[in-house]
Design a protein around this motif. Sequence first.
Motif, mmCIF file in Angstrom:
data_model
loop_
_atom_site.group_PDB
_atom_site.id
_atom_site.type_symbol
_atom_site.label_atom_id
_atom_site.label_comp_id
_atom_site.label_asym_id
_atom_site.label_seq_id
_atom_site.Cartn_x
_atom_site.Cartn_y
_atom_site.Cartn_z
ATOM 1 N N GLY A 152 54.310 53.405 -8.689
ATOM 2 C CA GLY A 152 54.719 54.102 -9.963
ATOM 3 C C GLY A 152 53.555 55.109 -10.348
ATOM 4 N N VAL A 153 52.441 55.221 -9.765
ATOM 5 C CA VAL A 153 51.391 56.186 -9.893
ATOM 6 C C VAL A 153 51.699 57.498 -9.390
ATOM 7 C CG1 VAL A 153 48.807 56.542 -9.561
ATOM 8 C CG2 VAL A 153 49.770 54.075 -9.774
ATOM 9 N N THR A 154 51.362 58.442 -10.218
ATOM 10 C CA THR A 154 51.535 59.804 -9.848
ATOM 11 C C THR A 154 50.544 60.313 -8.601
ATOM 12 O OG1 THR A 154 52.367 60.481 -11.999
ATOM 13 C CG2 THR A 154 51.863 62.047 -10.742
ATOM 14 N N VAL A 155 51.078 60.816 -7.553
ATOM 15 C CA VAL A 155 50.336 61.269 -6.500
ATOM 16 C C VAL A 155 50.440 62.386 -6.000
ATOM 17 C CG1 VAL A 155 49.924 58.714 -5.684
ATOM 18 C CG2 VAL A 155 51.875 60.272 -4.791
ATOM 19 N N ASN A 156 51.798 62.940 -6.407
ATOM 20 C CA ASN A 156 52.127 64.625 -6.118
ATOM 21 C C ASN A 156 51.622 65.096 -4.720
ATOM 22 O OD1 ASN A 156 53.328 64.885 -8.441
ATOM 23 N ND2 ASN A 156 51.442 65.611 -9.321
ATOM 24 N N ARG A 157 52.132 64.183 -3.410
ATOM 25 C CA ARG A 157 51.643 64.605 -2.083
ATOM 26 C C ARG A 157 52.631 65.062 -1.437
ATOM 27 N NH1 ARG A 157 49.078 58.517 -1.298
ATOM 28 N NH2 ARG A 157 47.324 59.062 -2.647
ATOM 29 N N TRP A 158 52.253 66.096 -0.544
ATOM 30 C CA TRP A 158 53.044 66.585 0.645
ATOM 31 C C TRP A 158 52.712 66.265 1.885
ATOM 32 C CZ3 TRP A 158 53.856 72.539 1.112
ATOM 33 C CH2 TRP A 158 54.951 72.897 1.904
ATOM 34 N N LEU A 159 53.205 65.342 2.698
ATOM 35 C CA LEU A 159 52.726 64.780 3.777
ATOM 36 C C LEU A 159 53.260 65.447 5.075
ATOM 37 C CD1 LEU A 159 52.125 60.934 2.753
ATOM 38 C CD2 LEU A 159 50.412 62.731 2.578
ATOM 39 N N THR A 160 54.235 66.014 5.105
ATOM 40 C CA THR A 160 54.939 66.607 6.217
ATOM 41 C C THR A 160 54.202 67.796 6.893
ATOM 42 O OG1 THR A 160 56.786 67.587 4.927
ATOM 43 C CG2 THR A 160 56.751 65.266 5.684
ATOM 44 N N THR A 161 53.329 68.769 5.993
ATOM 45 C CA THR A 161 53.002 69.924 6.649
ATOM 46 C C THR A 161 51.662 69.974 6.178
ATOM 47 O OG1 THR A 161 55.066 70.984 5.699
ATOM 48 C CG2 THR A 161 53.217 72.509 6.099
ATOM 49 N N GLY A 162 50.937 70.544 7.227
ATOM 50 C CA GLY A 162 49.347 70.885 7.165
ATOM 51 C C GLY A 162 49.126 72.315 7.044
ATOM 52 N N PHE A 163 47.638 72.563 6.752
ATOM 53 C CA PHE A 163 47.202 74.006 6.763
ATOM 54 C C PHE A 163 46.025 74.068 7.578
ATOM 55 C CE2 PHE A 163 45.557 77.804 4.986
ATOM 56 C CZ PHE A 163 46.455 78.467 4.721
ATOM 57 N N LEU A 164 46.046 74.975 8.467
ATOM 58 C CA LEU A 164 44.762 75.307 9.250
ATOM 59 C C LEU A 164 44.037 76.608 8.943
ATOM 60 C CD1 LEU A 164 42.808 74.167 11.536
ATOM 61 C CD2 LEU A 164 44.434 75.216 13.155
ATOM 62 N N ALA A 165 42.874 76.583 8.277
ATOM 63 C CA ALA A 165 42.371 77.845 7.960
ATOM 64 C C ALA A 165 41.257 78.179 8.705
ATOM 65 C CB ALA A 165 41.764 77.821 6.576
ATOM 66 N N ALA A 166 40.856 79.759 8.772
ATOM 67 C CA ALA A 166 39.661 79.826 9.842
ATOM 68 C C ALA A 166 38.318 79.988 8.948
ATOM 69 C CB ALA A 166 39.798 81.358 10.023
ATOM 70 N N SER A 167 37.468 79.238 9.500
ATOM 71 C CA SER A 167 35.906 79.078 8.733
ATOM 72 C C SER A 167 35.106 80.144 8.697
ATOM 73 C CB SER A 167 35.380 77.734 9.305
ATOM 74 O OG SER A 167 35.242 77.779 10.713
ATOM 75 N N ALA A 168 35.599 81.311 9.566
ATOM 76 C CA ALA A 168 34.733 82.331 9.365
ATOM 77 C C ALA A 168 34.851 83.427 8.034
ATOM 78 C CB ALA A 168 35.080 83.334 10.553
ATOM 79 N N SER A 169 35.672 82.739 7.293
ATOM 80 C CA SER A 169 36.064 83.237 6.033
ATOM 81 C C SER A 169 34.748 83.097 4.866
ATOM 82 C CB SER A 169 37.296 82.963 5.340
ATOM 83 O OG SER A 169 37.393 81.592 5.101
ATOM 84 N N SER A 170 34.808 83.599 3.754
ATOM 85 C CA SER A 170 33.431 83.410 2.801
ATOM 86 C C SER A 170 33.674 82.466 2.271
ATOM 87 C CB SER A 170 33.394 84.744 1.978
ATOM 88 O OG SER A 170 34.862 84.866 1.292
ATOM 89 N N ASN A 171 32.750 81.954 1.467
ATOM 90 C CA ASN A 171 33.065 80.696 0.673
ATOM 91 C C ASN A 171 34.025 80.909 -0.430
ATOM 92 O OD1 ASN A 171 30.911 79.181 1.823
ATOM 93 N ND2 ASN A 171 29.131 79.952 0.432
ATOM 94 N N GLU A 172 34.235 82.021 -1.088
ATOM 95 C CA GLU A 172 34.864 82.153 -1.975
ATOM 96 C C GLU A 172 36.447 82.301 -1.715
ATOM 97 O OE1 GLU A 172 32.685 84.146 -1.441
ATOM 98 O OE2 GLU A 172 31.174 83.860 -3.320
ATOM 99 N N ALA A 173 36.557 82.801 -0.499
ATOM 100 C CA ALA A 173 38.065 82.736 0.229
ATOM 101 C C ALA A 173 38.367 81.274 0.601
ATOM 102 C CB ALA A 173 38.246 83.693 1.258
ATOM 103 N N GLY A 174 37.381 80.622 1.065
ATOM 104 C CA GLY A 174 37.605 79.088 1.444
ATOM 105 C C GLY A 174 38.090 78.305 0.370
ATOM 106 N N HIS A 175 37.312 78.586 -0.826
ATOM 107 C CA HIS A 175 37.471 77.840 -2.088
ATOM 108 C C HIS A 175 38.818 78.084 -2.730
ATOM 109 C CE1 HIS A 175 36.595 75.809 -5.910
ATOM 110 N NE2 HIS A 175 37.223 77.109 -6.519
ATOM 111 N N LEU A 176 39.258 79.375 -2.740
ATOM 112 C CA LEU A 176 40.813 79.689 -3.128
ATOM 113 C C LEU A 176 41.842 79.086 -2.229
ATOM 114 C CD1 LEU A 176 40.239 83.606 -4.060
ATOM 115 C CD2 LEU A 176 40.545 81.411 -5.602
ATOM 116 N N THR A 177 41.513 79.165 -0.904
ATOM 117 C CA THR A 177 42.370 78.450 0.106
ATOM 118 C C THR A 177 42.741 77.116 -0.153
ATOM 119 O OG1 THR A 177 41.927 80.237 1.694
ATOM 120 C CG2 THR A 177 43.152 78.229 2.486
ATOM 121 N N HIS A 178 41.489 76.336 -0.481
ATOM 122 C CA HIS A 178 41.455 75.026 -0.731
ATOM 123 C C HIS A 178 42.490 74.570 -1.989
ATOM 124 C CE1 HIS A 178 39.867 71.007 -1.707
ATOM 125 N NE2 HIS A 178 39.791 70.746 -0.385
ATOM 126 N N LYS A 179 42.049 75.417 -3.123
ATOM 127 C CA LYS A 179 42.837 75.250 -4.158
ATOM 128 C C LYS A 179 44.190 75.296 -3.993
ATOM 129 C CE LYS A 179 39.425 74.500 -7.280
ATOM 130 N NZ LYS A 179 39.469 73.308 -8.067
#
Length: 195
Positions: A152-179
Motif C-alpha cells: 500500500g506504499v505509493t511507488v509511482n513506477r512504470w516498469l515496462t518501458t526504459g529510456f536510453l540517452a546519449a551521454s555526449a550531451s551536456s550536464n544540463e541536458a542530462g539532468h533535464l532528461t533524468h528529471k
Amino acid sequence: MQVNRRQFFKICAGGVAGSSLAALGVLPSTAFADVRAYKLQRATETRNTCTYCSVGCGLLMYSLGDGAKNAKAEIFHIEGDPDHPVSRGALCPKGAGLLDFVHSDNRLKHPEYRAPGSDKWQRISWDDAFARIAKLMKADRDANFIEKNAAGVTVNRWLTTGFLAASASSNEAGHLTHKVVRSLGMLSFDNQARV
C-alpha cells in the motif's frame, strides 16, 4: 656551381627586371596565377559535439548556405574545435571521419515506420513519428503504471518501458532528461556511451 660577387648581382638584376616586366604587363597574363580562395571563407561555421562516444569532443562544422534558411545547406568540412575544453581541437579517428558519416548513403534522414506483418518500411513525417511515439508511450504507461505496491506504499513506477540517452550531451541536458524520465515513473534509464 660557383658564383662570384659580380655574377650574383647580374642574376639578381635579371630577376628584378623579369618580375618588373611581368608587373608592367609585358608578359602574358598566365604569369599571374590566380590565388585560390580559402575554402572556408564563405562557409557557415557551426559548433557541435561529436556523436560517437561519451568523451564529448568539440567539432567545427562548415557548410555552404544557412541551414535555417536553406534546407540544402551541405556540410563539406569538419574539424576539431580548438576552443573546446574537452578536446582542445583533437579528434580520434572516428571523429575525424565524421564527414563520411554525414554523407553516407546508409544514413537515415527521415523517420520510417514498418507496419506489423509488413516487410517494407514507409517514410512518415516527423509530426506523425512524434505523435505515434507519444500515443504508444501513453497507452503503455496507462496500462502498466504501478501507483502503490502490495504493502500500500505509493511507488509511482512504470516498469515496462526504459529510456536510453546519449551521454555526449551536456550536464544540463542530462539532468533535464533524468528529471523527465523519472517524473514519468521509469526506473530503466541509462546514459549509454556508444549510442
